[in-house]
Design an enzyme around this catalytic site. Structure first.
Site, mmCIF file in Angstrom:
data_model
loop_
_atom_site.group_PDB
_atom_site.id
_atom_site.type_symbol
_atom_site.label_atom_id
_atom_site.label_comp_id
_atom_site.label_asym_id
_atom_site.label_seq_id
_atom_site.Cartn_x
_atom_site.Cartn_y
_atom_site.Cartn_z
ATOM 1 N N GLY A 278 39.590 56.109 50.314
ATOM 2 C CA GLY A 278 39.965 56.344 48.919
ATOM 3 C C GLY A 278 41.309 57.005 48.698
ATOM 4 O O GLY A 278 41.698 57.234 47.551
ATOM 5 N N GLU B 141 37.188 56.464 56.502
ATOM 6 C CA GLU B 141 37.447 55.019 56.567
ATOM 7 C C GLU B 141 38.481 54.604 55.520
ATOM 8 O O GLU B 141 38.149 53.912 54.571
ATOM 9 C CB GLU B 141 36.139 54.210 56.455
ATOM 10 C CG GLU B 141 35.223 54.675 55.364
ATOM 11 C CD GLU B 141 33.840 54.056 55.405
ATOM 12 O OE1 GLU B 141 33.338 53.780 56.507
ATOM 13 O OE2 GLU B 141 33.258 53.862 54.328
ATOM 14 N N ARG C 197 43.515 51.353 51.969
ATOM 15 C CA ARG C 197 44.771 51.283 51.222
ATOM 16 C C ARG C 197 45.874 52.182 51.800
ATOM 17 O O ARG C 197 47.019 51.765 51.944
ATOM 18 C CB ARG C 197 44.484 51.706 49.770
ATOM 19 C CG ARG C 197 45.660 51.536 48.841
ATOM 20 C CD ARG C 197 45.386 52.186 47.478
ATOM 21 N NE ARG C 197 44.074 51.966 46.972
ATOM 22 C CZ ARG C 197 43.720 50.956 46.156
ATOM 23 N NH1 ARG C 197 44.619 50.096 45.774
ATOM 24 N NH2 ARG C 197 42.473 50.852 45.743
ATOM 25 N N ARG D 80 45.744 42.141 41.139
ATOM 26 C CA ARG D 80 45.425 43.556 40.876
ATOM 27 C C ARG D 80 45.842 44.036 39.484
ATOM 28 O O ARG D 80 45.209 44.922 38.929
ATOM 29 C CB ARG D 80 45.995 44.465 41.962
ATOM 30 C CG ARG D 80 45.387 44.138 43.338
ATOM 31 C CD ARG D 80 45.632 45.223 44.376
ATOM 32 N NE ARG D 80 44.987 46.464 44.003
ATOM 33 C CZ ARG D 80 45.605 47.502 43.493
ATOM 34 N NH1 ARG D 80 46.903 47.483 43.313
ATOM 35 N NH2 ARG D 80 44.921 48.566 43.155
ATOM 36 N N TYR E 135 42.798 45.453 37.466
ATOM 37 C CA TYR E 135 42.761 46.930 37.323
ATOM 38 C C TYR E 135 43.979 47.483 36.588
ATOM 39 O O TYR E 135 44.232 48.682 36.630
ATOM 40 C CB TYR E 135 42.725 47.613 38.702
ATOM 41 C CG TYR E 135 41.909 46.908 39.756
ATOM 42 C CD1 TYR E 135 40.519 46.899 39.688
ATOM 43 C CD2 TYR E 135 42.527 46.269 40.824
ATOM 44 C CE1 TYR E 135 39.780 46.254 40.663
ATOM 45 C CE2 TYR E 135 41.786 45.627 41.803
ATOM 46 C CZ TYR E 135 40.415 45.621 41.711
ATOM 47 O OH TYR E 135 39.685 44.976 42.684
ATOM 48 N N CYS F 244 47.802 29.539 35.119
ATOM 49 C CA CYS F 244 47.675 29.089 33.741
ATOM 50 C C CYS F 244 46.843 30.037 32.888
ATOM 51 O O CYS F 244 45.801 29.635 32.348
ATOM 52 C CB CYS F 244 47.097 27.691 33.719
ATOM 53 S SG CYS F 244 48.191 26.568 34.565
ATOM 54 N N GLU F 245 47.242 31.278 32.818
ATOM 55 C CA GLU F 245 46.639 32.177 31.839
ATOM 56 C C GLU F 245 47.550 33.348 31.542
ATOM 57 O O GLU F 245 48.361 33.752 32.379
ATOM 58 C CB GLU F 245 45.251 32.636 32.279
ATOM 59 C CG GLU F 245 45.126 33.187 33.656
ATOM 60 C CD GLU F 245 43.663 33.456 33.975
ATOM 61 O OE1 GLU F 245 43.152 34.472 33.510
ATOM 62 O OE2 GLU F 245 43.050 32.633 34.676
ATOM 63 N N TYR G 256 44.818 45.022 49.335
ATOM 64 C CA TYR G 256 43.984 44.275 48.381
ATOM 65 C C TYR G 256 44.785 43.191 47.653
ATOM 66 O O TYR G 256 44.577 42.940 46.471
ATOM 67 C CB TYR G 256 43.319 45.230 47.392
ATOM 68 C CG TYR G 256 42.455 46.263 48.077
ATOM 69 C CD1 TYR G 256 41.243 45.911 48.658
ATOM 70 C CD2 TYR G 256 42.862 47.591 48.174
ATOM 71 C CE1 TYR G 256 40.456 46.848 49.307
ATOM 72 C CE2 TYR G 256 42.078 48.547 48.831
ATOM 73 C CZ TYR G 256 40.876 48.156 49.390
ATOM 74 O OH TYR G 256 40.101 49.085 50.040
HETATM 75 N N1 LLP Z 1 34.755 52.653 52.451
HETATM 76 C C1 LLP Z 1 34.017 52.031 51.539
HETATM 77 C C2 LLP Z 1 32.565 52.103 51.627
HETATM 78 C C3 LLP Z 1 34.633 51.328 50.507
HETATM 79 O O1 LLP Z 1 33.892 50.726 49.601
HETATM 80 C C4 LLP Z 1 36.054 51.254 50.457
HETATM 81 C C5 LLP Z 1 36.717 50.517 49.399
HETATM 82 C C6 LLP Z 1 36.790 51.906 51.451
HETATM 83 C C7 LLP Z 1 36.109 52.614 52.432
HETATM 84 C C8 LLP Z 1 38.279 51.889 51.497
HETATM 85 O O2 LLP Z 1 38.844 52.446 50.355
HETATM 86 P P1 LLP Z 1 40.412 52.707 50.294
HETATM 87 O O3 LLP Z 1 40.750 53.719 51.354
HETATM 88 O O4 LLP Z 1 41.099 51.427 50.562
HETATM 89 O O5 LLP Z 1 40.671 53.197 48.939
HETATM 90 N N2 LLP Z 1 40.047 45.888 45.335
HETATM 91 C C9 LLP Z 1 40.317 47.224 44.847
HETATM 92 C C10 LLP Z 1 39.843 48.297 45.787
HETATM 93 C C11 LLP Z 1 38.371 48.203 46.110
HETATM 94 C C12 LLP Z 1 37.935 49.245 47.068
HETATM 95 C C13 LLP Z 1 36.571 48.966 47.545
HETATM 96 N N3 LLP Z 1 36.082 49.845 48.522
HETATM 97 C C14 LLP Z 1 41.811 47.381 44.548
HETATM 98 O O6 LLP Z 1 42.544 46.410 44.688
HETATM 99 O O7 LLP Z 1 42.255 48.456 44.161
#
Ligand code: LLP
Length: 423
Positions: free
Chosen positions: A235, A277, A280, A316, A320, A352-353, A381
């Protein structure tokens, strides 16, 4: 002076490999992995980190992550297959996600993955069955819903009460599941997992979750269950452009780990081995996307800069309202152009949107058709969420470092679009 990335001229990259083009500076990815090792793993004995592959998955990134000594977090049979096809050691893979199928669980157990993060009691029964079949003891963590409303876009908050992810803290399901699992020899229930959400810029949400989870750990200990491992999720946020200071991992992990240690001491618990984990934070700022400007439409209130990609390679903004910045690669330092004081400039795609926007209200120098622009901070992502909407073939991915470039995912062709289809 042209924009360079990983020591390579971006105009040359566009000419040689075509556009749209995802370009990753692997030097930046490796530096993030090093920061994880130096400021987290080295500091907290027994801790480990798994790269969340969903942020950007390909065989080549799997090799980088392996060489850097991190683990890998996968959430589907397809991600697991990709990892194994690039020889990632299965014992350093954790299999995560909700709604796992029997086939996926069987594949994971058979492959010897290190941990499975359980999201539903039904999964546990299937894991136990597969582990028995293959004569293995499968380590599992149970994902809990910490009941924290993360400070981020609602679509990427995951830890709130009522979330589709994890076991609720309240009620009997979690305890019943732990009790049942402990009775199965083929299962090693090592601990708990939570993930509060994504694109966060301060550790408060993780800390609130730690407060709740440590209270749960205390109660579970009284019932005979010891949490040996605690997965704190990912996160950690990514900034919009390279002139901004990136989020420091220690800014998250020092306060989170201090709180975890403090609370465990207070409750007479051993501090569990911590796992993170991040996805991003490792790849987002390492990646740029190159596009060619196809044409420019100057309307009275808005100027549309239309490029040869869009929501198909980066959904994205559409999903979002994600923020990006872009520059013209042949004049990255040129001042932002303003047609007649206050004109709204929108960088849009070719889908096309009307929601097919990359940057709304962009601050960018004057552009002309044929110019190449680079969208910063687009390594997470984007490729992994790309589609073939409007039958646009998927773009290529190039890794750059030390002045050298290599294609790691080929551009799709029109033939690829119709492969497997019958008439
Ligand atoms: N662990 C779990 C259980 C998760 O669901 C996620 C992300 C991560 C780790 C990694 O999160 P990060 O460190 O990348 O923030 N598609 C969206 C983001 C969806 C994230 C889903 N889960 C976007 O483009 O912002």
């Amino acid at each position: 002076m042209h924009l360079t990335w990983g020591g390579v001229d971006c105009l040359e990259l566009a000419e040689k490999f075509g556009t749209p083009l995802y370009v990753y500076d692997t030097g930046i990815i490796k530096a993030r992995c090093r920061e994880i090792r130096d400021t987290f793993i080295a500091r907290w004995p027994g801790s480990s980190a798994h790269y969340a592959a969903k942020a950007f998955m390909s065989r080549a990134i799997v090799r980088v992550i392996d060489a850097e000594g991190l683990g890998l977090d996968v959430v589907s049979g397809g991600e697991l297959y990709t990892a194994l096809s690039a020889d990632f050691p299965p014992e350093r893979i954790e299999f995560n996600g909700n709604a796992k199928s029997r086939e996926e669980i069987d594949f994971a157990v058979r492959s010897g993955v290190g941990r499975i993060i359980v999201d539903h009691p039904d999964e546990l029964a299937i894991i136990a069955e597969c582990a028995k079949n293959y004569g293995r003891v499968q380590k599992v963590l149970l994902r809990v819903t910490p009941g924290v409303d993360a400070h981020t876009h609602s679509h990427i908050a995951t830890g709130q009460t009522g979330s589709k992810f994890g076991f609720p803290l309240e009620g009997a399901i979690l305890r019943d599941t732990i009790r049942a699992a402990k009775a199965v020899k083929a299962l090693d229930v090592a601990g708990l997992h939570f993930h509060v959400g994504s694109q966060l810029f301060d550790p408060q949400d993780h800390i609130s979750a730690v407060d709740r989870i440590t209270a749960l750990m205390r109660d579970l200990k009284a019932e005979g269950f010891i949490t040996r491992e605690l997965n704190l999720g990912g996160g950690f946020g990514a900034v919009v452009n390279p002139s901004m200071s990136p989020v420091k991992l220690s800014g998250f992990m020092n306060p989170i780990m201090s709180r975890l240690t403090e609370r465990c001491r207070e409750f007479g618990l051993e501090t569990p081995q911590a796992i993170i984990e991040p996805g991003r934070w490792i790849v987002s700022e390492a990646g740029i996307t190159l596009y060619r400007v196809e044409n420019i439409k100057e309307l009275p209130k808005v100027t549309y800069i239309a490029v040869n990609g869009g929501m198909s390679d980066n959904p994205r903004f559409a999903l979002y309202q994600a923020e990006y910045e872009a520059v013209c690669v042949s004049a990255p330092d040129a001042p932002a152009y303003d047609r007649d004081g206050g004109t709204h400039v929108s960088i849009v795609g070719k889908c096309c949107e009307s929601g097919d926007i990359l940057i709304d209200n962009a601050k960018i120098s004057r552009l002309e058709a044929g110019d190449i622009i680079a969208l910063y901070n687009s390594g997470a992502y984007t490729f992994s969420m790309s589609s073939r909407y409007n039958c646009l073939p998927r773009a290529a991915v190039v890794f750059v470092e030390g002045g050298k470039a290599r294609v790691v995912v080929e551009r799709e062709s029109y033939e690829d679009l119709v492969r497997g289809q019958s008439v």
